[in-house]
Write an enzyme that holds these catalytic residues in place. Structure first.
Site, PDB file in Angstrom:
ATOM      1  N   CYS A 281       0.882  -1.202  -0.053  1.00 28.44           N
ATOM      2  CA  CYS A 281       0.005   0.003  -0.093  1.00 28.44           C
ATOM      3  C   CYS A 281       0.932   1.262   0.048  1.00 28.44           C
ATOM      4  O   CYS A 281       0.982   2.148  -1.021  1.00 28.44           O
ATOM      5  CB  CYS A 281      -0.872   0.132   1.246  1.00 28.44           C
TER       6      CYS A 281
HETATM    7  N1  LIG Z   1      -2.703  -5.943   1.713  1.00 24.60           N
HETATM    8  C1  LIG Z   1      -3.037  -4.810   2.570  1.00 24.60           C
HETATM    9  O1  LIG Z   1      -2.894  -4.452   3.950  1.00 24.60           O
HETATM   10  C2  LIG Z   1      -3.915  -3.819   1.831  1.00 24.60           C
HETATM   11  C3  LIG Z   1      -4.898  -3.007   2.568  1.00 24.60           C
HETATM   12  C4  LIG Z   1      -5.910  -2.158   1.952  1.00 24.60           C
HETATM   13  C5  LIG Z   1      -5.913  -2.218   0.568  1.00 24.60           C
HETATM   14  N2  LIG Z   1      -5.409  -3.074  -0.199  1.00 24.60           N
HETATM   15  C6  LIG Z   1      -5.285  -3.099  -1.647  1.00 24.60           C
HETATM   16  O2  LIG Z   1      -6.305  -4.313  -1.704  1.00 24.60           O
HETATM   17  C7  LIG Z   1      -5.884  -4.749  -3.244  1.00 24.60           C
HETATM   18  C8  LIG Z   1      -5.777  -6.308  -2.869  1.00 24.60           C
HETATM   19  O3  LIG Z   1      -4.339  -6.432  -2.105  1.00 24.60           O
HETATM   20  P1  LIG Z   1      -4.170  -7.662  -1.403  1.00 24.60           P
HETATM   21  O4  LIG Z   1      -3.151  -7.515  -0.368  1.00 24.60           O
HETATM   22  O5  LIG Z   1      -5.413  -8.507  -0.969  1.00 24.60           O
HETATM   23  O6  LIG Z   1      -3.351  -8.616  -2.610  1.00 24.60           O
HETATM   24  P2  LIG Z   1      -3.030 -10.180  -2.590  1.00 24.60           P
HETATM   25  O7  LIG Z   1      -1.902 -10.192  -3.473  1.00 24.60           O
HETATM   26  O8  LIG Z   1      -3.030 -10.643  -1.109  1.00 24.60           O
HETATM   27  O9  LIG Z   1      -4.320 -10.964  -3.220  1.00 24.60           O
HETATM   28  C9  LIG Z   1      -4.857 -10.844  -4.513  1.00 24.60           C
HETATM   29  C10 LIG Z   1      -5.706 -12.027  -4.832  1.00 24.60           C
HETATM   30  O10 LIG Z   1      -6.140 -11.925  -6.106  1.00 24.60           O
HETATM   31  C11 LIG Z   1      -5.778 -12.853  -6.718  1.00 24.60           C
HETATM   32  N3  LIG Z   1      -6.041 -12.631  -8.266  1.00 24.60           N
HETATM   33  C12 LIG Z   1      -5.368 -11.802  -9.072  1.00 24.60           C
HETATM   34  N4  LIG Z   1      -6.244 -11.676 -10.260  1.00 24.60           N
HETATM   35  C13 LIG Z   1      -7.257 -12.183 -10.138  1.00 24.60           C
HETATM   36  C14 LIG Z   1      -8.396 -12.404 -11.122  1.00 24.60           C
HETATM   37  N5  LIG Z   1      -8.266 -11.936 -12.117  1.00 24.60           N
HETATM   38  N6  LIG Z   1      -9.364 -13.267 -10.843  1.00 24.60           N
HETATM   39  C15 LIG Z   1      -9.467 -13.719  -9.267  1.00 24.60           C
HETATM   40  N7  LIG Z   1      -8.422 -13.524  -8.477  1.00 24.60           N
HETATM   41  C16 LIG Z   1      -7.374 -12.952  -8.974  1.00 24.60           C
HETATM   42  C17 LIG Z   1      -4.316 -13.535  -6.562  1.00 24.60           C
HETATM   43  O11 LIG Z   1      -4.206 -14.808  -6.923  1.00 24.60           O
HETATM   44  C18 LIG Z   1      -4.384 -13.251  -4.979  1.00 24.60           C
HETATM   45  O12 LIG Z   1      -4.924 -14.199  -4.384  1.00 24.60           O
HETATM   46  C19 LIG Z   1      -4.876  -4.019  -3.544  1.00 24.60           C
HETATM   47  O13 LIG Z   1      -5.572  -3.044  -4.513  1.00 24.60           O
HETATM   48  C20 LIG Z   1      -4.248  -3.267  -2.539  1.00 24.60           C
HETATM   49  O14 LIG Z   1      -3.488  -2.282  -2.696  1.00 24.60           O
HETATM   50  C21 LIG Z   1      -4.277  -3.992   0.530  1.00 24.60           C
END
Ligand SMILES: NC(=O)c1ccc[n+]([C@@H]2O[C@H](COP(=O)([O-])OP(=O)(O)OC[C@H]3O[C@@H](n4cnc5c(N)ncnc54)[C@H](O)[C@@H]3O)[C@@H](O)[C@H]2O)c1
Length: 442
Positions: A281
């Site tokens: 992030c």
């Molecule tokens: N990790 C954090 O602390 C956090 C906090 C707030 C916001 N975010 C935001 O949330 C979003 C997700 O982040 P995250 O940390 O959960 O990512 P992550 O990488 O942990 O998880 C994303 C998941 O999406 C899956 N994926 C990718 N493309 C896909 C598709 N086309 N169809 C289905 N599944 C798919 C991946 O396999 C993975 O399991 C990002 O935009 C991030 O900036 C993250």
């Protein structure tokens, strides 16, 4: 007239299904954000389907096992057993969902431009399966305008009318991995729809699982809220990192300064210096904003400056390592360095964008022999191969010429480090008063 009778029939139907918990909820992307959200909906009594492209993650979940630290396996096991939570690789099942949350990654390209290809892929999967009455919510952090300018036109290809036949909204995810006090349920949820009915629908969806929902007037406002929050953190961390470098030159202990300043009961909020930004992030999101601002001819100077200061911090830590080794008359080349903590922040297992990895790489490039210890991260991919963590034992500490504390996990034995290390670079002030001789703070 009661609110529900004012709604269009498709909205009324969805509202009723949400109310009775008979709505089917789909979550696209079951990572740090998607899995806790899916679990929360399932705990509220909905049947939840997670859509994944990672077959291993889907299979693990369907065995009732959690792969995300903040989500207990016991909870997942119960929900999977009761048939309320499952994962699938079959996107045709999207047609059976009433509400779909998109929680896919939003990384940066090498050029620091937004990579929205995951969002595009998720929406492309929805378009041919879009059904009357569905609510689509984008949760991935992204630049203001993504929902209206990118997602909406794609969904409209289907021919349904937004706000009447289907509903579209943005709701930023604010989850803070490792935070025991604030988790999905008790972090207020900001929501903004494309139309007022879309806002009503998304607010109703989250009211079923969140303690507080905060509706805003548009998707752009909701998108901007998240970027303001993370830019605020990035800029303040950049400021305090610069103050730390300045204090170093002036021979002032920055940590003592911050502790004393933090006693002011108003108008000051402590931020702490460190070896650099990490995670999915804070190092990334502000650049989504500056990229979008550039499209409107606006230069975000604070974001770029904070980015420059923060990305220079791993180099500052390695400079400290040179100084530490110098104090025992050793060159870096051939010296043994033990990096303690490779997760990007304390008490979690996530190494994405971790500055520890940059520090290790810089030191190795200059000829040091680098190993690491981290109770949360048993192994990392490093320079194309697997590297295993070392246990943080007295002998491992003694064997190092310099111990670099890069992540201050609460469970680490700092007394052991203070007792046995030859020299220490403490980038987190983790030793606080335990030892000063041979300790090089930030
Ligand atoms: N990790 C954090 O602390 C956090 C906090 C707030 C916001 N975010 C935001 O949330 C979003 C997700 O982040 P995250 O940390 O959960 O990512 P992550 O990488 O942990 O998880 C994303 C998941 O999406 C899956 N994926 C990718 N493309 C896909 C598709 N086309 N169809 C289905 N599944 C798919 C991946 O396999 C993975 O399991 C990002 O935009 C991030 O900036 C993250």
């Amino acid at each position: 007239m009661p609110r529900s009778t004012r709604l269009h029939p498709a909205a009324r139907r969805l509202s009723g299904r949400l109310d009775k918990r008979t709505a089917r909820i789909g979550v696209i992307g079951l990572g740090y954000v998607g899995l806790p959200l899916a679990v929360e909906f399932a705990k509220a009594g909905f049947r939840v389907t997670g859509f994944e492209i990672d077959a291993k993650r889907a299979a693990t979940l369907n065995r009732g096992v959690s792969y995300i630290q903040d989500v207990p396996t016991a909870e997942v096991r119960t929900l999977v057993k009761e048939g309320r939570l499952r994962a699938t690789l079959d996107f045709d099942e999207l047609t059976r969902m009433d509400a779909i949350d998109i929680c896919v990654p939003t990384p940066l390209r090498k050029t620091r431009d937004p990579d929205v290809s995951y969002i595009v892929a998720a929406v492309q999967a929805i378009v041919p399966r879009l059904k009357r009455g569905q609510l689509i919510v984008l949760e991935s952090t992204t630049y203001p305008g993504t929902t209206d300018e990118l997602v909406l036109p794609m969904l409209q290809e289907h021919g349904l009318a937004v706000g009447k036949d289907f509903f579209l909204a943005f709701s930023p995810e604010r989850v803070d991995p490792g935070n025991a006090k604030y988790q999905t349920r008790n972090i207020p949820k900001v929501v903004g729809g494309v139309t007022p009915t879309c806002t009503t629908m998304v607010a109703e969806l989250y009211a079923t699982v969140m303690d507080q929902v905060v509706p805003v007037s548009s998707t752009q406002v909701a998108e901007m809220v998240k970027l303001l929050e993370n830019t605020f953190r990035s800029v303040n961390i950049g400021l305090v990192n610069e103050i730390a470098l300045m204090c170093d030159k002036m021979g002032v202990d920055v940590w003592e300064v911050i502790d004393a300043a933090a006693t002011k009961p108003f108008g000051f909020m402590p931020f702490y210096p460190g070896p650099g930004l990490g995670g999915h992030c804070i190092p990334i999101d502000p650049f989504y904003l500056s990229w979008k601002a550039r499209q409107s001819g606006f230069e975000c100077r604070f974001i770029e400056l904070a980015g420059n200061v923060n990305s220079g911090m791993p180099y500052h830590v390695t400079k400290r390592v040179y100084e530490a080794l110098n104090s025992i008359r050793k060159p870096l080349r051939g010296s043994k360095i033990l990096v303690v903590g490779v997760a990007y922040k304390a008490d979690i297992d996530d190494v994405r964008e971790s500055p520890s990895l940059d520090i290790m790489e810089i030191l190795e490039k200059d000829g040091a022999k680098v190993s690491y210890a981290d109770p949360y991260v048993p192994r990392i991919r490093h320079n194309g191969s697997n590297l295993n963590a070392r246990p943080l034992s007295a002998s491992a500490i003694r064997a190092a010429d310099c111990v670099v504390i890069a992540t201050a996990h609460k469970t680490l034995d700092y007394a052991l480090i203070a007792k046995h290390a030859r020299t220490i670079v403490d980038s987190r002030n983790a030793l606080r008063g335990r030892r000063t001789r041979g300790v090089f703070k930030l």
